[in-house]
Design an enzyme around this catalytic site. Structure first.
Site: not given
Lengths: 436, 436
Positions: B131, B136, B201, B203, B235, B242, B246, B255
Site C-alpha cells: 500500500y 492513493h 488499480e 500497480e 489488482d 470491500q 474489510y 480482491k
C-alpha cells in the site's frame, strides 16, 4: 440433492465394534482406531521423498506399498470424487480389519509412527484464515472496542482474510519468536525488537479437495463435496505487532512468521458420526440464501472436542507433563459452518485448488478456561495464568511448547482423534546490524 | 557492500547506441529494444507446455532453442545468483546485437509475439499486496476518514496484506464481474448481487528471485539481491464489497476474484539507468534502522512512467482506440522502496520463495488525472469521467477493457517499456438458485 451425500453416510466403516489386526489401533485411548483412517505424508530417515500414509494405531500404512495407490502426490489424491474416495476408505477399512486376507501383504507396508518424520499433509497453494469463533471475536473485540465488540458485518459475512502459505510448518517443527515493530502505550515512536506478546490460536484447518473453475461459484448444496478433511491448526500471533500494523488492511507480519498444521487429515467421512444440526441463536439474522441450505441446517455442525496444552522449558526439564490450559468444542464455538466458508469464498468467482487451506479462526468457548488464545485466557495480559510447578504466563516465553488436541466422542460411535499439533517457541534471531 | 551491486551497474548492455539484428527491436517506439530483454513464458498454439522466452522487438526468443538454458522452469531461473544472471543478460545482449555470430542459429529460435500465447511469467506461490502509494492512501483514506486520511502507522510501517495467488491471470485473459454482499447507505440489511463499484488499480508487481530461510530476515543492504524484476499489475477491486467486508481483518472477496499480471518481467538490471535517490519529504520520520541504508537513499527509487487506458465495448465496436484516463510515476508515487518491502516482509522471519509476487499498491500521483483507480478519478463515484465518444463512467461497466502501460524514458538511455497489462470485464455469472 435429496439423497444423503456419501460423506455423511454412516456405513460399515463406522461400526464401533470393528477391530483391527494392528493391535495398537484397538487401544481405547488411540486417536487412530480403524474407524478414523486419516491421511498424511511421511518419510523415513535418509529417505528424501514424502510418501502417502494412513495412521492406524501407532503405525503408518504406506499406501503405495500396500498397492492402494500408485502416486506419492497427496494433492492428486485429494481431488478424488466422492465415489472413489469412499471406495478407498472402504478398501482401507476392510484390509485393516481383524481376519482380513490383506494382513500378510499389508504388514510389510506398515512403518512405526515413532520411526518416521511427518510432514505437512499436502502442498498448500493458498491459505485463508477465517474468524468464525464468535466467542473469540466477541472477547477480542471487547479488548479493542469495549462498547462495540462485534462489528455490524459479523453475523452476515463469514469474515476471513488471506494468509501466508510459505511459512506453514508441520507439527514438531519449532520456530523463532519474530522481531517486529510495535507502538507501546503512550509512546510517540514505535519500538523494534522481539515480540513481547506472542500468542497461540486454537484453530481447525480445512483442506480443500476438489477444485472449482475461476468465475464459477460453488453452491452451498455442493460445498462439502470440495472438502477433503480437517486438521488442527495453530495460527501463532504477535499481538503487539498486530495492534500496530493491522489498520487498515488487516494482520500481516503478526501472523506470517509461522503457523503449525497437524500432519493427519481426518476426512469428512470419518467425521460423519459426529455431525449435528447447525442453528443460530434466536433473534440473529438468517443467513443470506447463498449461505443457507436445508442440509447444513440438519447436519452442518461437527462435534469436535478441542484442547490446548502448555509445557514450559522448566516443566520439560522436570519431566512434568504439559498442562491443559483451555478446552472448547468446534460445534459450539463456530458461528459459520464449513459449507458456508466454501460457498462464501467462491461466491465472487475465486477458484479453490486441491490442498488449499482454510483456518477456522480461534475456536474459543464462552466460559472460563475456554479461551483459545493467551489474549483471552489472560484478558489481554492483565491476569497471569498459573501453571503447575508455580510458573505463571501472560504471553508465551521462549522454550514454551504449545500442543493442540482434538477428539470426537459420542455415544454409539468409536472415539477418534486428530493427533497432536505441537511447536516450541525458539528465541528471536539477533537483530541485524544497524544500517550505515 | 561498498561496491556497486551488479544489478545497479551500467554496462555495455545499456549502451543506447546498441542495435539488434532483429529489426523491430530498433523501432524507437518498441517497449522491447535490445537494452530491455525481459523474461516471460509463452506457448504456441497446440503446444501444451510453457517455455521461457525473452521479448525482443515484436519477437520472442526461445531460450532453450537458443541453447542458453536447458529448462522450462522459470522459478528455477529466477533463483539465479547475481553473477550468472548478469552473465545470461550479457550473452543475450551480445547474441542479439547487429553483427553477432549467433544470428544464424538464433533466428531459428525466434517466434513472432503475435503468434504465441503469453502466460503468467512464473508460478506464483504467495502474493502480498502492499500500500505504498501515499497519494492513493491519502485520497482513499479521505473518502473513509475525512479528518484522518493517513493512519498513524503509515509512515513507519510499509502496510501490506496477503492476497490470493490462485486467481492471478495473465494479461489478455478476461474475468467475470463478481457477485457479493454490500451494505447500501441507509440500509439495515446487506444486498447480494453483482458488484456495483468495480474498479481497477494501477500497480507494479515485484517478483522475488532468490529465497531466504524461514527465521532468517533479509537485511536491507541485501534486499534487492532477492528481487528478479518488475511487471505491471492490476489488482481489480469490488469497492462496495470491500467497504462492507474489510473490518477488522482487511479486504478478502473484494480482491480475490481476479488480478491481472503483465507477461514480461523487466529485470532490475534493465532498470539500472532509471534509478534515482530515494528521499522522504522534510519533517517525515526517518525510517527505522532495519528499513534504512545508504544505498537505497542513493538509488532506491526507480523512474517508471505509468499510464491507465480505458476502452469501452462501444469504443471497441467503433474501432476507437483506448483513451488514456490517468498517468503517474513510480518514483513520485511510492513512499517505500522495493528494498524496504523485502526487508520488512522478512524481518519477522517470513520466508520468501522464487516466484513470490508483491503488488506495490495503487501508484497514483498527487494531481488531477493522476489517480490510479476509478475511486480516485471520480471521487468515490461522485464525479463521472467523460470518455471520447460521449460515454461517461463512475465505475467499470461490463465490456470495459483496462490497459496498464509503463515506460522508462531518460536522457542518455534507450527507452524501455513493460508491454501491456490488459483484461476485459465480463458480466457476472447468474445467481445460484435460492436454497430450499
Amino acid at each position: 440433492m435429496n439423497a444423503t451425500p456419501l460423506w455423511l453416510q454412516i456405513d460399515e466403516t463406522h461400526d464401533p465394534a470393528l477391530q483391527s489386526w494392528v493391535a495398537s489401533a484397538n487401544d481405547p485411548a488411540t486417536d487412530f482406531p480403524i474407524q478414523n483412517l486419516p491421511f498424511g505424508r511421511f518419510r523415513e530417515p535418509r529417505d528424501g521423498d514424502w510418501r502417502i500414509g494412513v495412521a492406524i494405531g501407532d503405525q503408518v500404512l504406506d499406501l503405495r506399498r500396500a498397492r492402494l495407490i500408485d502416486s506419492a502426490d497427496m494433492n492428486r489424491l485429494m481431488r478424488l470424487a466422492p465415489e472413489p474416495r469412499h471406495a478407498l476408505r472402504l478398501a482401507l477399512s476392510r484390509g485393516l480389519r481383524e481376519g482380513s486376507a490383506s494382513q500378510a501383504a499389508w504388514t510389510e507396508a506398515l512403518v512405526p509412527m515413532s520411526q518416521v518424520e511427518l510432514g505437512l499433509p499436502c502442498q498448500v497453494g493458498d491459505y485463508t484464515d477465517f474468524y468464525i469463533g464468535i466467542h473469540h471475536a466477541t472477547r477480542v473485540g471487547r479488548l479493542f472496542r469495549p462498547d462495540n465488540p462485534l462489528l455490524p458485518n459479523y453475523k452476515w459475512v463469514p469474515i476471513g482474510y488471506h494468509g501466508r502459505a510459505s511459512s506453514l510448518i508441520p507439527s514438531g517443527q519449532d520456530f523463532r519468536r519474530p522481531n517486529g515493530q510495535s507502538m507501546p502505550p503512550g509512546a510517540t515512536e514505535p519500538r523494534f525488537g522481539p515480540c513481547q506478546r506472542l500468542d497461540h490460536e486454537l484453530e481447525l484447518g480445512v483442506l480443500i479437495g476438489r477444485p472449482n473453475v475461476m468465475g464459477e461459484p460453488i453452491p452451498i448444496e455442493r460445498a462439502e463435496e470440495h472438502v477433503f478433511g480437517l486438521t488442527l491448526f495453530n495460527d501463532w500471533s504477535a499481538r503487539d505487532v498486530q495492534a500496530w500494523e493491522y489498520q487498515p488492511l488487516g494482520p500481516f507480519l503478526s501472523k506470517n512468521f509461522a503457523s503449525t498444521l497437524s500432519p493427519w487429515v481426518v476426512t469428512l467421512e470419518a467425521l460423519a458420526p459426529f455431525r449435528q444440526p447447525f442453528t443460530r441463536p434466536e433473534g440473529d439474522p438468517a443467513p443470506l440464501p447463498y449461505l443457507d441450505s436445508a442440509q447444513q441446517r440438519a447436519s452442518g455442525a461437527i462435534d469436535i472436542g478441542l484442547e490446548v496444552h502448555l509445557q514450559t522449558a522448566a516443566m520439560a526439564e522436570r519431566g512434568q507433563a504439559p498442562a491443559r490450559i483451555a478446552r472448547s468444542n468446534f460445534a459450539s464455538a463456530a458461528y459459520w459452518t464449513i459449507a458456508q466458508l466454501v460457498a462464501h469464498h467462491t461466491v465472487g468467482g475465486c477458484n479453490l485448488q486441491p490442498g488449499d487451506l482454510f483456518g477456522t479462526g480461534t475456536l474459543s468457548g464462552p466460559g472460563e478456561g475456554e479461551g483459545g488464545s493467551m489474549l483471552e485466557l489472560t484478558e489481554g495480559g492483565k491476569r497471569a495464568l498459573e501453571l503447575p510447578g508455580g510458573e505463571t504466563r501472560t504471553f508465551l516465553q521462549d522454550g514454551d511448547t504449545v500442543i493442540l488436541k482434538a477428539r470426537c466422542e459420542r455415544a454409539g460411535a468409536r472415539a477418534i482423534g486428530f493427533g497432536d499439533c505441537r511447536s516450541t517457541v525458539l528465541p528471536a534471531p539477533g537483530l541485524a546490524p544497524a544500517a550505515v
